[in-house]
Design a protein around this motif. Structure first.
Motif, mmCIF file in Angstrom:
data_model
loop_
_atom_site.group_PDB
_atom_site.id
_atom_site.type_symbol
_atom_site.label_atom_id
_atom_site.label_comp_id
_atom_site.label_asym_id
_atom_site.label_seq_id
_atom_site.Cartn_x
_atom_site.Cartn_y
_atom_site.Cartn_z
ATOM 1 N N ARG A 4 28.137 -15.196 42.243
ATOM 2 C CA ARG A 4 28.786 -14.030 41.410
ATOM 3 C C ARG A 4 28.350 -14.065 40.069
ATOM 4 O O ARG A 4 28.197 -13.107 39.300
ATOM 5 C CB ARG A 4 30.566 -13.745 41.708
ATOM 6 N N GLU A 5 28.397 -15.168 39.455
ATOM 7 C CA GLU A 5 28.058 -15.302 38.094
ATOM 8 C C GLU A 5 26.571 -15.198 37.839
ATOM 9 O O GLU A 5 26.061 -15.069 36.796
ATOM 10 C CB GLU A 5 28.409 -16.986 37.827
ATOM 11 N N SER A 6 25.656 -15.238 38.956
ATOM 12 C CA SER A 6 24.275 -14.779 38.638
ATOM 13 C C SER A 6 24.147 -13.354 38.702
ATOM 14 O O SER A 6 23.007 -13.037 38.224
ATOM 15 C CB SER A 6 23.359 -15.445 39.978
ATOM 16 N N LEU A 7 25.164 -12.547 39.145
ATOM 17 C CA LEU A 7 24.861 -10.896 39.091
ATOM 18 C C LEU A 7 25.450 -10.390 37.740
ATOM 19 O O LEU A 7 26.214 -11.038 36.877
ATOM 20 C CB LEU A 7 25.943 -10.429 40.087
ATOM 21 N N HIS A 8 24.568 -9.289 37.254
ATOM 22 C CA HIS A 8 24.878 -8.467 36.282
ATOM 23 C C HIS A 8 26.471 -8.273 35.943
ATOM 24 O O HIS A 8 26.830 -8.114 34.823
ATOM 25 C CB HIS A 8 24.029 -7.223 36.109
ATOM 26 N N VAL A 9 27.064 -7.670 37.149
ATOM 27 C CA VAL A 9 28.543 -7.590 37.059
ATOM 28 C C VAL A 9 29.309 -8.446 36.332
ATOM 29 O O VAL A 9 30.269 -8.209 35.458
ATOM 30 C CB VAL A 9 29.150 -7.284 38.412
#
Lengths: 427, 427
Positions: free
Chosen positions: A6-11
């Motif tokens: 999740r930390e790799s996503l823009h959100v």
């Protein structure tokens, strides 16, 4: 197997807004019987899907009456279409009738809801890494979310107890410039702001326009609640007062018509001069942004709003009298219930804003109005509200937003009574 | 007075695409009687706005039959709604029936057309400045425009005469990584690509999936033309072959249903793992992006497509037989006209791709196929086409794209005859 972190996503870049709003929705889903003083949506009772085919028909008849052959009417509704949409003329008439705004249809771009209008305006104006948006704080999360999506920095301009002070805008713009960045635009909701409920005074409107000229800012004026004042005093929109093309007007039909069309618009009549001498309007330039976001706004949805505008004689102010009366009554009911359940005593520690219209009241409370308290409120007391912290970069910890728009009037008093019990038990 | 310099606006960043497409539209507007071999839109004859109220009714009846009370049906159509939309189940059934794609409804997000699906997927995946999109070149301008809008760099992967070679993808990904950036995704149209008309061979599909696993890439699979093959040979979508969650499927109803709904979707069933151990699906995370772009897709437009899906028994392949037959006939007519007007001689200097389906053929010509030639073609020869240069970062100077989709078959031959005269006079 592609398991994504999740930390790799823009959100992850724009937490906590996304997680906060998710949390609010989850709590509302888990406690469907709680009275919602959180929901800022319009009242369901105004909407009937049986009207939709009639709106479609009225709009098609209008096109036919204006001389358009049937096959062109068909392709206008069902093909790809003009990027900036097909409602420019009707919206221009509505703006003239309701807001005293005089604008050419070519300066209007129909958008997939007002949210897309924000994205388009921000993307068009902020081209360089140091281009910054100023936003009156507390702010609508849609504007900061749009800016985060585009990687545009947002600098808050704090709203005082008397509303926005134009001098604060000037000071913030200068500070941004002194820091080596360029303030390009200011986002402001002049009438009954979401979330604060505050409005710009008539003097502040004129003062703000002077500041934007002095500081070379474009105003993004968002006015979804302007039709719903408690009184009938004039509230000229900034765009109606704008003699120097400083204002982009962001338009919504969500409250004046209905949200499910997802039709909004922007008015951008700023002249644009290219290096080669070519002159256009900003709305025409912004169509390049629109085309890469959503190509064009659903002409089926546009036709529905077009039919509604035609049935109203292009005056939503006149057509919204019932809505206006309903929302006035609800807001007055909310304010009366606050007086009743939080009586004025010398040591009173619960205060609230008294807006002159709109959907929202802000309550200052003596305890942290956080997610924990909200969950307790929903589970044990059966009432939902919105933590004001969601609407600040940093602040609003001891305040909550109450909305009166989506409830039957008879439920509002009970909602406030439940809130009063919560605060009595946990202060 | 706020006169803006065009060079200060973001649109100036992504010229020349915006100006090129504008030019094309302007020429088409100025010469409305020219035969358009440029327009890639579906044929108008398939669309009748008299169908719209019936689609709305069918969808509402379906909701009612599933037990939804009338007031909930009303608010589902006319209120704000679920960010990822209300067609997940119907789309999942259609994908299972037509594409052999098996996916849960929660992995589907309905979007404001496929263009918004591209923006959402790109924004979600590319979070850091060095995150890069690979795109098969020549490319659809919508994907590069979306990337430019978001400030995401695009690196081309050239398509060879035999179509895309998976080894070229691997080599490009490695070169990007060697340059210190991170290739996050690859955009590809596996069937009858716009603009080249080329398709991925069955072996290349499997090879490509292996490469994405080895190079840690997500595929953005865009398949708007898959239903319109000349033959009936199987063309498994990458998503149907995807056993390792490497593919995000970008869905369009523009050609299979109609463009004016502006309803598309994405399938993103990738598991996402947060630092705190929480597990979600990528589609659920991407809803935060969607909410800040357009809040949700117009439920009125969704209802129209929902009714159309229900009427088709959730099989657009079956429901599109007439469309498929029409587009096959048009493409065959175009290919025959090219044979006729550009006969095979030893010194033949005009060549073209022979696609196995879809809307597009690329013609290589012995002269620069630029804006000047296009304007001359429209004015003196009465035929429009698209310069292939529009679809390259740098290249395509001596080629043009022809489309057969929007014309009556009887006009195609005359269009090619006019083109042949243009090229005979100016080669």
């Amino acid at each position: 197997m592609a398991t994504l972190s999740r930390e790799s996503l823009h959100v992850s870049v724009w937490d906590p807004v996304a997680t906060s709003m998710n949390f609010l929705n989850e709590v509302a889903d888990r406690f469907p019987d709680a009275i919602s003083l959180a929901a800022g949506r319009p009242w369901d009772g105004f909407h009937d899907p049986a009207d939709l085919p009639r709106y479609l028909r009225v709009f098609q008849d209008h096109l036919a009456a204006s001389g358009m052959p049937p096959d062109r009417v068909g392709s206008l509704l069902m093909q790809y279409g003009r990027t900036n949409g097909v409602l420019g003329e009707l919206i221009a008439r509505q703006l003239a009738n309701d807001e005293g705004i005089s604008v050419r249809p070519e300066a209007i771009a129909v958008t997939s809801g007002c949210q897309e209008a924000m994205v388009i305006a921000l993307r068009g104006l902020c081209a360089r890494p140091g281009d910054v948006l100023l936003a009156v704080e507390p702010w609508y999360v849609g504007i900061t979310g749009a800016a985060r999506l585009l990687g545009i920095d947002v600098v808050p301009v704090p709203e005082g107890p008397g509303g926005l002070d134009p001098a604060a805008v000037a000071a913030t713009a200068r500070a941004v410039r002194a820091g080596g960045r360029t303030p390009k635009a200011l986002y402001v909701v002049p009438n009954f702001s979401n979330p604060s409920g505050r409005s710009l005074s008539p003097e502040a409107r004129l003062g703000l326009l002077d500041v934007t000229e002095a500081e070379d800012l474009i105003v993004l004026e968002d006015d979804p609640y302007g039709l719903f004042g408690l009184g009938d005093e004039p509230r000229p929109s900034l765009k109606a007062l704008d003699r120097r093309s400083r204002v982009i007007y962001l338009g919504s039909f969500a409250k004046s018509c209905f949200p499910g069309a997802r039709v909004g618009f922007l008015v951008a009549d700023q002249p644009v001069l290219a290096r080669d001498g070519r002159r256009t309007l900003l709305a025409e330039e912004l169509s390049a942004v629109k085309s890469m976001l959503t190509v064009n706004t659903s002409p089926v949805a546009q036709a529905v709003i077009g039919g509604l505008l035609l049935e109203s004689g292009c005056s939503l102010r006149a057509a919204s009298r019932d809505k206006s009366a309903f929302y006035r009554r609800n807001l007055r009911t909310l304010l009366r219930a606050l007086e009743e359940h939080f009586p004025d005593t010398a040591g009173r520690r619960v205060r609230w804003t008294v807006p002159s219209g709109g959907f929202f009241v802000v309550l200052e409370v003596p305890v942290p109005a956080d997610e924990k308290l909200l969950e307790l409120s929903a589970e044990r007391y059966g009432v939902l509200w919105t933590p004001m912290r969601f609407f600040y970069a940093d602040g609003g910890t001891h305040a909550l937003r109450l909305s009166s728009s989506a409830l039957e009037p008879g439920r509002i008093g009970e909602g406030v009574a439940r809130l009063a019990r919560l605060l009595a038990d946990h202060s």
